[in-house]
Design a protein around this motif. Structure first.
Motif, short mmCIF file in Angstrom:
data_model
loop_
_atom_site.label_atom_id
_atom_site.label_comp_id
_atom_site.label_asym_id
_atom_site.label_seq_id
_atom_site.Cartn_x
_atom_site.Cartn_y
_atom_site.Cartn_z
N LEU A 1 0.85 -1.18 0.00
CA LEU A 1 0.00 0.00 0.00
C LEU A 1 0.89 1.24 0.00
O LEU A 1 2.08 1.16 0.30
N PRO A 2 0.32 2.39 -0.31
CA PRO A 2 1.12 3.61 -0.32
C PRO A 2 1.79 3.87 1.03
O PRO A 2 1.29 3.45 2.08
N ALA A 3 2.90 4.59 0.97
CA ALA A 3 3.64 4.94 2.19
C ALA A 3 2.71 5.64 3.17
O ALA A 3 1.84 6.42 2.78
N LEU A 4 2.88 5.33 4.42
CA LEU A 4 2.17 5.94 5.54
C LEU A 4 0.72 5.47 5.70
O LEU A 4 0.07 5.88 6.66
N TRP A 5 0.20 4.63 4.81
CA TRP A 5 -1.16 4.16 5.01
C TRP A 5 -1.26 3.29 6.25
O TRP A 5 -2.31 3.23 6.87
N ASP A 6 -0.19 2.64 6.63
CA ASP A 6 -0.23 1.83 7.84
C ASP A 6 -0.21 2.70 9.09
O ASP A 6 -0.40 2.20 10.20
#
Length: 141
Positions: free
Chosen positions: A101-106
Motif C-alpha cells: 500500500l502507499p507509504a504511511l497508510w499503515d
C-alpha cells in the motif's frame, strides 16, 4: 464464506476478503507512479478519503457483478460489526509480500473509519445492485 460464486478473474470459488477493497491501491512495483500519486491524498481527511474511495473503488469495480459486490460488502459489514476487528493489521506493510500500500497508510489515524467509509459509499453507490442481490438471496436463488 460459501456463496456459490465463481471468481470473475479465474475459475475458482469467489471468496471475498477486505483485501479486495485495497487492490486499486496496490503500489508494488509502481511506487514511483501510482505510489507518488496516492501519496498526495490525506487518508485522515474524510473528504479526500471519500473522493478516493469513489474514484478507485465504487466507480471502478465494474468487472464485479452485483452478486460479487453484495458478497464483498457482506464481508465488510461483518468485519465492521465486530468491535474488536483489527483494521490496522490489514494496512500494515509486509516486507515479504509482493503487495504494498502507499507509504504511511499503515499509520492512518483510524483504519476502521476508512473501511466504514468504503461500506457507506458502497451502500450508496451500489444501492440498486446490492438490493437486487439481497432480494435474490432472500428468495433463495
Amino acid at each position: 464464506m460459501q456463496n456459490g460464486l465463481r471468481s470473475p478473474w479465474v475459475d475458482v470459488s469467489y471468496e471475498p476478503t477486505l483485501y479486495h477493497f485495497l487492490g486499486p491501491f496496490d503500489v508494488y512495483d509502481r511506487e514511483h507512479t501510482v505510489g507518488v500519486e496516492l501519496g498526495t491524498w490525506n487518508m485522515n481527511d474524510p473528504v479526500q478519503r471519500a473522493a478516493l474511495i469513489r474514484r478507485d473503488i465504487t466507480s471502478q469495480y465494474k468487472e464485479l457483478s452485483y452478486r460479487h459486490r453484495h458478497a464483498l460488502v457482506t464481508v465488510l459489514a461483518q468485519a465492521l460489526q465486530d468491535p474488536d476487528y483489527d483494521f490496522r493489521a490489514i494496512l500494515e506493510h509486509d516486507p515479504e509480500s509482493t503487495y504494498a500500500l502507499p507509504a504511511l497508510w499503515d499509520d492512518m489515524d483510524d483504519p476502521r473509519a476508512f473501511f466504514a467509509d468504503i461500506y457507506r459509499l458502497a451502500q450508496q453507490d451500489w444501492r440498486d445492485d446490492l438490493a437486487r442481490a439481497a432480494a435474490e438471496e432472500r428468495a433463495g436463488r
